[in-house]
Design a protein around this motif. Sequence first.
Motif, PDB file in Angstrom:
ATOM      1  N   LEU A 171      -0.869  -2.681  -7.824  1.00  0.00           N
ATOM      2  CA  LEU A 171      -2.247  -3.189  -7.791  1.00  0.00           C
ATOM      3  C   LEU A 171      -2.274  -4.697  -8.074  1.00  0.00           C
ATOM      4  N   ILE A 172      -1.470  -5.143  -9.035  1.00  0.00           N
ATOM      5  CA  ILE A 172      -1.391  -6.571  -9.355  1.00  0.00           C
ATOM      6  C   ILE A 172      -0.814  -7.351  -8.177  1.00  0.00           C
ATOM      7  N   LEU A 173       0.237  -6.801  -7.552  1.00  0.00           N
ATOM      8  CA  LEU A 173       0.839  -7.443  -6.373  1.00  0.00           C
ATOM      9  C   LEU A 173      -0.172  -7.578  -5.242  1.00  0.00           C
ATOM     10  N   ALA A 174      -0.919  -6.516  -5.004  1.00  0.00           N
ATOM     11  CA  ALA A 174      -1.921  -6.537  -3.931  1.00  0.00           C
ATOM     12  C   ALA A 174      -2.992  -7.599  -4.221  1.00  0.00           C
ATOM     13  N   ALA A 175      -3.407  -7.699  -5.480  1.00  0.00           N
ATOM     14  CA  ALA A 175      -4.420  -8.688  -5.865  1.00  0.00           C
ATOM     15  C   ALA A 175      -3.899 -10.105  -5.680  1.00  0.00           C
TER      16      ALA A 175
ATOM     17  N   GLN B  68       0.816  -1.216   0.000  1.00  0.00           N
ATOM     18  CA  GLN B  68       0.000   0.000   0.000  1.00  0.00           C
ATOM     19  C   GLN B  68       0.850   1.267   0.000  1.00  0.00           C
ATOM     20  N   SER B  69       1.935   1.251   0.781  1.00  0.00           N
ATOM     21  CA  SER B  69       2.816   2.431   0.824  1.00  0.00           C
ATOM     22  C   SER B  69       3.515   2.619  -0.524  1.00  0.00           C
ATOM     23  N   CYS B  70       3.887   1.506  -1.163  1.00  0.00           N
ATOM     24  CA  CYS B  70       4.502   1.588  -2.496  1.00  0.00           C
ATOM     25  C   CYS B  70       3.506   2.154  -3.507  1.00  0.00           C
ATOM     26  N   LEU B  71       2.238   1.767  -3.373  1.00  0.00           N
ATOM     27  CA  LEU B  71       1.202   2.251  -4.276  1.00  0.00           C
ATOM     28  C   LEU B  71       1.025   3.764  -4.144  1.00  0.00           C
TER      29      LEU B  71
ATOM     30  N   HIS C  52      -8.794  -5.172  -5.952  1.00  0.00           N
ATOM     31  CA  HIS C  52      -7.512  -4.666  -6.469  1.00  0.00           C
ATOM     32  C   HIS C  52      -7.340  -4.959  -7.958  1.00  0.00           C
ATOM     33  N   ILE C  53      -7.745  -6.153  -8.398  1.00  0.00           N
ATOM     34  CA  ILE C  53      -7.529  -6.498  -9.814  1.00  0.00           C
ATOM     35  C   ILE C  53      -8.508  -5.748 -10.705  1.00  0.00           C
TER      36      ILE C  53
END
Length: 492
Positions: free
Chosen positions: A50-54, A31-34, A69-70
């Motif tokens: 977003l892909i990583l989070a999904a 989230q911080s990277c986003l 997220h996806i």
Amino acid sequence: MSNCSLSLEQQIQQLNDQLATEPATVLANVQSCLLTAKEQHAPNMVLQCLILAARAALLLDDLKLSFKHIKAALKFQQTLDNDENLAEILHIHALIYWQQAQYYSAQHFWILSLEQSAWAEGANIQIESLIGLGNVWRETEEYGLAKIAHELAVRVANATRDADQEIQARILLSWDLYLLESFAEMLTVLQGAEDLLKHSPSDTQEAQLWDFRAVALLGLKHIEEAEYAADKAYVLADKHQHIWMKTLALMSKARIELLREQPQCAIAYLQEAEISAKACNANYAHLLARIYFKQSLAHESSGQLELALQAFKLYRHHSIEHIRARTLQLGSDKARLSKHQLEKKARKLINRIRAQHAHESGKHFNRIISETLWWEQLVQLKTQLQKANYSIITVRHPTPEYIDVCAEIAHTLCTKNDYLARISSDRIGWLVAEQGEAAEQLYRTLSQMTTIYPWQRKGLAPHLPTIMIQDLLTFPFTLEQLELEDDIMGDR
């Protein structure tokens, strides 16, 4: 690239490396990277986050969050001027639907992902999409189609030297072959996986390999070898706490004891399998149903008829529970109404990808063209009947390996005016620039060559293909018309 941006790129790469082992940590830190990526106006990194989070949420079984997220990733992707990550985004959509047992929706997104990866030359996602399509077909009991998809996944993974994906595709292919009762072929496929595992070890895949080897050997009634394989699978699964694999290994060991007419030993293994199965989260009812059915057989063999009846009632209860849950899941899948169209599109994509990987590197089959171009050429020739002195020879066989060999044989007979293509998963079309006796002679030559071909050297039984010759005027305009014509001929 600024130092700040480089640092962000390194953080994202670090999270990618942690994803498989620490998804919760990745989800918390991405989230911080986003936020940083948005502040830096770095669209590609926003999309990666977003892909990583999904993916992280999916690994944690939080399907709602993963979908959130996806979906955001797909919406953001549509604002960009490239489709670099689109195939992966579509693949993750498919994985989410797969986890919910909405198989036709999963199939829809895997088809889109496969199509996108085929255009973008994304081999990794292409292989994963083929594996996913094969899994859908296996779950919907289309075992022949599952085999075709997983065979192609093996071929693409082998061509791109992706050992991990090839191992997984081979293990899944062996599952398809088990369901098709092709036990000897299972052993060949698994041997290839074992060879790859020596250079790319995986505890889970090794346990799966030995379990499938055990059931293949059981199918061939090689009891001693099956026992060794089942023991290996059990030890590996128990050591690495793979509960699902441990349960399957126990069931194989019970089958061995039943074949040895030792029902009490089989009951002991099945009782342990029951305890293990209740610790599993997925397919609980289906797995228990299988165990109780075997318990019923074992009790009946030992003369304990009351216990056999109790076990059978439990088998019936869990079978009905599994069928009810499956029916509800499939019934809620809106894409189920498009089953036929989805399957048709998937087969076309598979044919296109297979054509790209049909022959070993170093061979030049310059007379083989794409399926689409072949049909276009056919229609063009049909409209120029006075100038088009052509006949059509078709070769048909349900097994792809036979079709590959027949394509090579036919290619040796082609001239520069001929057109040869794989027009379906089980058929070759050859537009021959000959008519009358000359065309008939080619037809006879091809038939003779397939008859004398040493199929055994390729590990294939000599089940000859069906070869037909037709004139240009009477040949159908489309594959659908051709298949309908075959069905009508078959009914006579």
